[in-house]
Design a protein around this motif. Structure first.
Motif, short mmCIF file in Angstrom:
data_model
loop_
_atom_site.label_atom_id
_atom_site.label_comp_id
_atom_site.label_asym_id
_atom_site.label_seq_id
_atom_site.Cartn_x
_atom_site.Cartn_y
_atom_site.Cartn_z
N ARG A 222 -8.26 -1.65 6.42
CA ARG A 222 -8.99 -2.88 6.24
C ARG A 222 -10.11 -2.14 7.33
NH1 ARG A 222 -4.54 -6.22 9.45
NH2 ARG A 222 -3.90 -5.09 11.08
N ASN A 223 -10.93 -3.94 7.34
CA ASN A 223 -12.45 -3.34 8.08
C ASN A 223 -13.15 -2.37 7.71
OD1 ASN A 223 -11.24 -5.73 8.94
ND2 ASN A 223 -10.45 -4.71 11.32
N PRO A 224 -13.82 -2.03 6.26
CA PRO A 224 -13.33 -3.37 5.38
C PRO A 224 -12.18 -2.66 4.73
CG PRO A 224 -15.61 -1.65 4.49
CD PRO A 224 -15.02 -1.26 6.30
N ALA A 225 -11.72 -3.19 3.60
CA ALA A 225 -10.70 -2.52 2.70
C ALA A 225 -11.00 -0.93 2.43
CB ALA A 225 -10.38 -3.57 1.83
N HIS A 226 -10.21 -0.27 2.40
CA HIS A 226 -10.11 1.11 1.37
C HIS A 226 -8.85 1.50 1.49
CE1 HIS A 226 -9.72 1.63 6.04
NE2 HIS A 226 -9.06 2.64 5.53
N ILE A 227 -8.82 2.50 -0.21
CA ILE A 227 -7.49 2.91 -0.11
C ILE A 227 -7.13 4.11 1.26
CG2 ILE A 227 -5.86 4.97 -1.67
CD1 ILE A 227 -7.77 3.31 -4.00
N HIS A 228 -6.34 3.80 1.72
CA HIS A 228 -5.58 4.56 2.79
C HIS A 228 -4.47 5.04 2.77
CE1 HIS A 228 -4.19 4.94 7.40
NE2 HIS A 228 -3.37 4.43 7.23
N ALA A 229 -3.39 4.76 1.89
CA ALA A 229 -2.50 6.11 1.33
C ALA A 229 -2.00 5.53 0.12
CB ALA A 229 -0.93 5.65 1.80
N ASP A 230 -1.84 6.04 -1.16
CA ASP A 230 -1.05 6.30 -1.99
C ASP A 230 0.34 6.75 -2.71
OD1 ASP A 230 -1.13 6.12 -5.29
OD2 ASP A 230 -3.01 6.48 -5.67
N PHE A 231 1.28 5.90 -2.60
CA PHE A 231 2.26 6.85 -2.51
C PHE A 231 2.78 7.20 -4.20
CE2 PHE A 231 1.90 5.54 1.66
CZ PHE A 231 2.90 6.08 2.29
N ARG A 232 3.30 7.76 -4.93
CA ARG A 232 3.97 7.99 -6.05
C ARG A 232 5.51 7.88 -5.85
NH1 ARG A 232 0.69 8.22 -10.63
NH2 ARG A 232 -1.21 8.87 -10.06
N VAL A 233 6.17 7.20 -6.88
CA VAL A 233 7.69 7.22 -6.11
C VAL A 233 8.55 7.71 -7.83
CG1 VAL A 233 9.28 5.06 -6.09
CG2 VAL A 233 7.00 4.59 -5.28
N ASP A 234 8.99 8.86 -7.94
CA ASP A 234 9.79 9.43 -8.29
C ASP A 234 11.19 9.03 -8.34
OD1 ASP A 234 11.05 10.09 -6.12
OD2 ASP A 234 10.13 12.48 -6.58
N MET A 235 11.37 7.64 -8.21
CA MET A 235 13.89 7.44 -7.98
C MET A 235 13.06 6.77 -9.17
SD MET A 235 14.05 5.88 -4.35
CE MET A 235 12.18 5.37 -4.08
N PRO A 236 14.38 6.59 -10.43
CA PRO A 236 14.57 6.19 -10.88
C PRO A 236 14.93 4.52 -11.12
CG PRO A 236 16.45 7.45 -11.28
CD PRO A 236 15.62 7.69 -9.59
N HIS A 237 15.37 3.38 -12.45
CA HIS A 237 15.27 2.65 -12.10
C HIS A 237 17.04 2.29 -12.82
CE1 HIS A 237 11.63 0.58 -10.82
NE2 HIS A 237 11.25 1.38 -11.75
N PRO A 238 17.73 1.56 -12.11
CA PRO A 238 17.35 0.76 -10.44
C PRO A 238 17.42 1.75 -9.32
CG PRO A 238 20.06 0.38 -11.61
CD PRO A 238 19.11 1.23 -13.03
N ARG A 239 17.02 1.16 -8.92
CA ARG A 239 17.34 2.00 -7.60
C ARG A 239 17.62 1.25 -6.58
NH1 ARG A 239 10.16 1.97 -7.71
NH2 ARG A 239 10.46 3.77 -9.00
N ASP A 240 18.54 1.84 -4.97
CA ASP A 240 19.98 2.21 -4.78
C ASP A 240 18.66 1.93 -3.24
OD1 ASP A 240 21.40 1.42 -2.70
OD2 ASP A 240 22.38 3.57 -3.34
N ARG A 241 18.89 0.67 -2.87
CA ARG A 241 17.75 0.42 -1.47
C ARG A 241 19.23 1.14 -0.25
NH1 ARG A 241 15.34 -5.17 -1.92
NH2 ARG A 241 15.49 -6.18 -3.49
N LYS A 242 19.69 1.60 -0.02
CA LYS A 242 20.27 2.08 0.54
C LYS A 242 20.63 3.62 0.74
CE LYS A 242 24.36 -1.14 2.39
NZ LYS A 242 25.70 -1.97 1.55
N SER A 243 20.13 3.86 -0.19
CA SER A 243 19.77 5.49 -0.82
C SER A 243 19.02 5.76 0.84
CB SER A 243 19.48 5.73 -1.84
OG SER A 243 18.15 5.57 -2.48
N ALA A 244 18.81 7.71 0.61
CA ALA A 244 18.23 7.97 1.61
C ALA A 244 17.21 8.39 1.35
CB ALA A 244 18.58 9.03 1.85
#
Length: 439
Positions: A222-244
């Protein structure tokens, strides 16, 4: 001969997309710095960021609802404007027509597009069944729960068969269990190819929601808005919230959102013309109350002076959007330090947490006048008046040079709350007058 994998052409692409507002003096307030962003088929993108950082503004520009100040949005390689994008939007507020039934609400966008009655009726019934509202076709919005109203909103967006579905904080107005159910149902529709939509773009402030749903998570600075980070998520669905892997990603995003370099100091929020003197940057105040700040500092002090923000938010059953403003306030005032997703209390913060009411006010006053230019400016302006009194509109006009009308009001309200707590000035809400407190 092997063929190299070629990424599919983007459905929507933003090139150097920018938003700024021109001021009467010819200067500009830049709210979104030039951004490059592409939405490809087959992906769910989530856009994360603190409140007020420009997430919804960016969404509106991508869909063509709001004009950009510079740059261009392309739809299948063609500038938006030459070709209307086939998109639909689900908003945070349900925005249903209260005088129409569920079926009539879902049919409304098809009717607006001139679809014949029989076809729009069939399409609406099919999507109503897909989102789990079968049996409620004749119900009116007043008869529905919040979750069912949002299902109607989703059905109304999907019935036009959008190629890209945009969602602006679609689950934030719902209770935790209902929101979780709707996330699961959205994924079921998407993964089961039960909808013709080829990409989904979701604005959210909920980190876990982003990790549960997205193939790609974009974090806005922010100040002004800009892309600060871009994460790729390679986990299959459904995702386990407790997985490492899940927990590591959540923690990494927390660290990204709380890094000191989250604010892009290299991109000034105001751009001046040739020969115009560059004025000092105004610090954007987080919209928090001193009482919430005190509670946060007490908790951090009780836990040894250093806590992991992710674990603290989980312990308090809070989302990042609820916790970060208090953290930002404490960091701005020098009462906390933020490092790699952890917060550490400073000696001043420790004294604040352990102090009585008057001691806290004294510490807050000193920290505010040292670190918040707006409060320092307000104190100096009041000192310059013989009667030590000014109307709040004077300060609103100063803020209006740097922010839009709504944000100017919010900044002034926050500054008045902080200034009254610190006993820098008194405020009479009936007259709108601020009077310097003689120390």
């Amino acid at each position: 001969m092997a063929t190299a994998n070629i990424a599919p052409a983007p459905i929507i692409e933003a090139r150097k997309l920018e938003k700024s507002y021109r001021q009467p003096d010819g200067s500009r307030i830049q709210v979104i710095a030039p951004i490059d962003l592409a939405v490809h088929p087959g992906e769910i993108i989530t856009l994360l960021g603190a409140s007020g950082c420009g997430k919804s503004t960016l969404l509106r520009m991508l869909t063509g609802l709001a004009p950009a100040s510079a740059g261009q949005v392309y739809w299948h390689g063609h500038p938006v404007g030459d070709e209307s994008p086939n998109v639909a939007i689900v908003f945070q507020s349900f925005a249903l027509f209260p005088w129409l039934t569920v079926l009539e609400n879902v049919e409304a966008p098809l009717e607006a597009r001139g679809i014949p009655p029989i076809e729009r009726h069939k399409r609406s019934l099919r999507i109503i069944d897909a989102v789990g509202l079968d049996g409620f076709e004749s119900a009116y919005p007043k008869e529905l729960s919040g979750g069912m109203k949002q299902r109607v909103g989703v059905a109304r967006a999907l019935v036009v068969e959008p190629e890209v579905l945009f969602m602006d904080e679609p689950f934030s107005a719902l209770d935790v269990l209902t929101a979780e159910t709707l996330r699961g149902e959205l994924l079921e529709l998407w993964l089961g190819h039960k909808i013709p939509t080829r990409a989904i773009f979701i604005v959210t402030h909920n980190i876990e929601e982003a990790v549960v749903l997205a193939d790609r998570i974009i974090v806005l600075g922010r100040n002004p808005a800009h892309i600060h980070a871009d994460f790729r998520v390679d986990m299959p669905h459904p995702r386990d919230r407790k997985s490492a892997h899940f927990l590591e990603l959540v923690d990494a995003i927390y660290r990204t959102l709380t890094r000191p370099d989250h604010r892009d100091e290299a991109a000034p929020p105001r751009t001046y013309g040739p020969g115009t003197e560059v004025r000092p940057k105004i610090v954007l105040l987080p919209h928090t109350r001193p009482g919430g700040l005190a509670g946060l500092l007490e908790i951090v002090a009780d836990q040894g002076g250093r806590v992991d923000l992710h674990l603290l938010a989980d312990e308090l059953s809070l989302e990042v959007d609820a916790l970060l403003p208090s953290v930002d306030t404490a960091a701005l005032l020098g009462l906390l330090r933020v490092e790699e997703g952890d917060v550490m209390i400073t000696p001043e913060g420790q004294a604040f947490a352990q102090g009585d009411i008057q001691a806290r006010k004294t510490i807050f006053r000193k920290a505010a006048l040292s670190n918040v230019p707006l409060l320092r400016q307000m104190e100096q302006a009041l000192k310059a008046k013989a009667n030590r009194t000014l109307n709040e509109e004077f300060f609103h006009d100063l803020l209006d040079e740097h922010f839009g009308e709504q944000e100017s009001r919010r900044q002034l309200e926050t500054a008045i709350q902080w200034g009254r707590y610190a006993e820098i000035f008194d405020y009479d809400a009936a007259t709108g007058k601020l009077t310097l407190t003689e120390v």
